[in-house]
Design a protein around this motif. Structure first.
Motif, PDB file in Angstrom:
ATOM      1  N   GLY A  37       0.794  -1.223   0.000  1.00  0.00           N
ATOM      2  CA  GLY A  37       0.000   0.000   0.000  1.00  0.00           C
ATOM      3  C   GLY A  37       0.826   1.271   0.000  1.00  0.00           C
ATOM      4  O   GLY A  37       0.303   2.350  -0.235  1.00  0.00           O
ATOM      5  N   TYR A  38       2.129   1.152   0.225  1.00  0.00           N
ATOM      6  CA  TYR A  38       3.001   2.320   0.293  1.00  0.00           C
ATOM      7  C   TYR A  38       3.942   2.437  -0.908  1.00  0.00           C
ATOM      8  O   TYR A  38       4.543   3.477  -1.113  1.00  0.00           O
ATOM      9  CB  TYR A  38       3.815   2.303   1.591  1.00  0.00           C
ATOM     10  N   PHE A  39       4.072   1.355  -1.659  1.00  0.00           N
ATOM     11  CA  PHE A  39       4.888   1.402  -2.873  1.00  0.00           C
ATOM     12  C   PHE A  39       3.968   1.887  -3.980  1.00  0.00           C
ATOM     13  O   PHE A  39       3.024   1.206  -4.367  1.00  0.00           O
ATOM     14  CB  PHE A  39       5.461   0.030  -3.220  1.00  0.00           C
ATOM     15  N   THR A  40       4.215   3.089  -4.483  1.00  0.00           N
ATOM     16  CA  THR A  40       3.286   3.754  -5.387  1.00  0.00           C
ATOM     17  C   THR A  40       3.927   3.992  -6.741  1.00  0.00           C
ATOM     18  O   THR A  40       5.031   4.535  -6.824  1.00  0.00           O
ATOM     19  CB  THR A  40       2.837   5.097  -4.777  1.00  0.00           C
ATOM     20  N   LYS A  41       3.226   3.594  -7.795  1.00  0.00           N
ATOM     21  CA  LYS A  41       3.717   3.791  -9.160  1.00  0.00           C
ATOM     22  C   LYS A  41       3.058   5.016  -9.776  1.00  0.00           C
ATOM     23  O   LYS A  41       1.848   5.189  -9.676  1.00  0.00           O
ATOM     24  CB  LYS A  41       3.401   2.563 -10.014  1.00  0.00           C
ATOM     25  N   ILE A  42       3.884   5.829 -10.426  1.00  0.00           N
ATOM     26  CA  ILE A  42       3.372   6.981 -11.167  1.00  0.00           C
ATOM     27  C   ILE A  42       3.159   6.575 -12.619  1.00  0.00           C
ATOM     28  O   ILE A  42       2.163   6.918 -13.236  1.00  0.00           O
ATOM     29  CB  ILE A  42       4.350   8.173 -11.070  1.00  0.00           C
ATOM     30  N   ASP A  43       4.114   5.830 -13.157  1.00  0.00           N
ATOM     31  CA  ASP A  43       4.007   5.338 -14.530  1.00  0.00           C
ATOM     32  C   ASP A  43       4.706   3.994 -14.589  1.00  0.00           C
ATOM     33  O   ASP A  43       5.708   3.778 -13.901  1.00  0.00           O
ATOM     34  CB  ASP A  43       4.650   6.322 -15.506  1.00  0.00           C
ATOM     35  N   CYS A  44       4.184   3.088 -15.435  1.00  0.00           N
ATOM     36  CA  CYS A  44       4.769   1.752 -15.500  1.00  0.00           C
ATOM     37  C   CYS A  44       4.409   1.066 -16.804  1.00  0.00           C
ATOM     38  O   CYS A  44       3.286   1.187 -17.290  1.00  0.00           O
ATOM     39  CB  CYS A  44       4.257   0.915 -14.326  1.00  0.00           C
ATOM     40  N   PHE A  45       5.369   0.328 -17.335  1.00  0.00           N
ATOM     41  CA  PHE A  45       5.112  -0.492 -18.519  1.00  0.00           C
ATOM     42  C   PHE A  45       4.029  -1.529 -18.244  1.00  0.00           C
ATOM     43  O   PHE A  45       3.383  -2.024 -19.161  1.00  0.00           O
ATOM     44  CB  PHE A  45       6.402  -1.180 -18.983  1.00  0.00           C
ATOM     45  N   CYS A  46       3.804  -1.840 -16.981  1.00  0.00           N
ATOM     46  CA  CYS A  46       2.810  -2.851 -16.612  1.00  0.00           C
ATOM     47  C   CYS A  46       1.377  -2.337 -16.740  1.00  0.00           C
ATOM     48  O   CYS A  46       0.441  -3.120 -16.652  1.00  0.00           O
ATOM     49  CB  CYS A  46       3.060  -3.341 -15.196  1.00  0.00           C
TER      50      CYS A  46
END
Length: 190
Positions: free
Chosen positions: A117-126
């Protein structure tokens, strides 16, 4: 109404309710994991937090392929250390060694689970399907941060290392690519 018919009607009602709940379970579980980070599900954001802490977090990167996925897939670097709240940029490399176009989608998780819940993605190939041409090699970015709120979590505040893992799965080609793929001729009957 006879007791047998009443019981049969009640059992049919229970079966309908159970079937309805089973269809609702998957979207509800997905929503629950995204909101709480349960099971290592990461969060998504459009921008970085305003606060960057002095404390650092060691981030490890892991990559794997589902059985039968012919790509080569690996992190460009195995780890990095970022300050909590600071935006990190990591790359994964994918290579299609085959002579055909292949589409793939990456699933992901974070360990330990308390960090999800604390690892946050802004942009990702996924976030989108990836399509690689024969022999194509690409570097795919993931932009992320560790939410400063992690230091206020009763369990997660003691974490010093987080592992981000991706698994690539083969998916159907989008229509625009499928139309250009050579078709295998049907076997000729003798």
């Amino acid at each position: 109404m006879s007791p047998r018919l009443k019981t049969a009607g009640q059992l049919a009602g229970v079966a309908v309710v159970m079937a309805s709940l089973s269809f609702a379970a998957v979207p509800f579980y997905d929503w629950f994991c995204r909101v709480t980070g349960f099971g290592g599900t990461t969060a998504e954001a459009t921008q970085a937090p305003e606060k960057i802490l002095e404390r650092t977090m060691h981030i490890r990167f892991d990559a794997s392929l589902e059985a039968g996925m012919p790509w080569h897939f690996k992190p460009a670097q195995r780890s990095m250390t970022v300050r909590i709240g600071e935006v990190g940029l990591a790359f994964y490399e994918a290579y299609n060694p085959t002579d055909r176009v292949i589409a793939g989608t990456a699933s992901y998780n974070v360990t330990p689970d308390q960090a999800g819940g604390y690892f946050t993605k802004i942009d990702c190939f996924c976030f989108t399907q990836q399509v690689l041409q024969p022999g194509e090699r690409v570097m795919m970015p993931v932009t992320f941060f560790v939410d400063p709120e992690i230091v206020n979590d009763r369990e997660a505040k003691y974490l010093r290392e987080i592992t981000l893992s991706y698994t690539f799965h083969t998916t159907d080609l989008p229509e625009e690519h499928a139309a250009t793929e050579p078709q295998t001729p049907a076997p000729v009957a003798n």
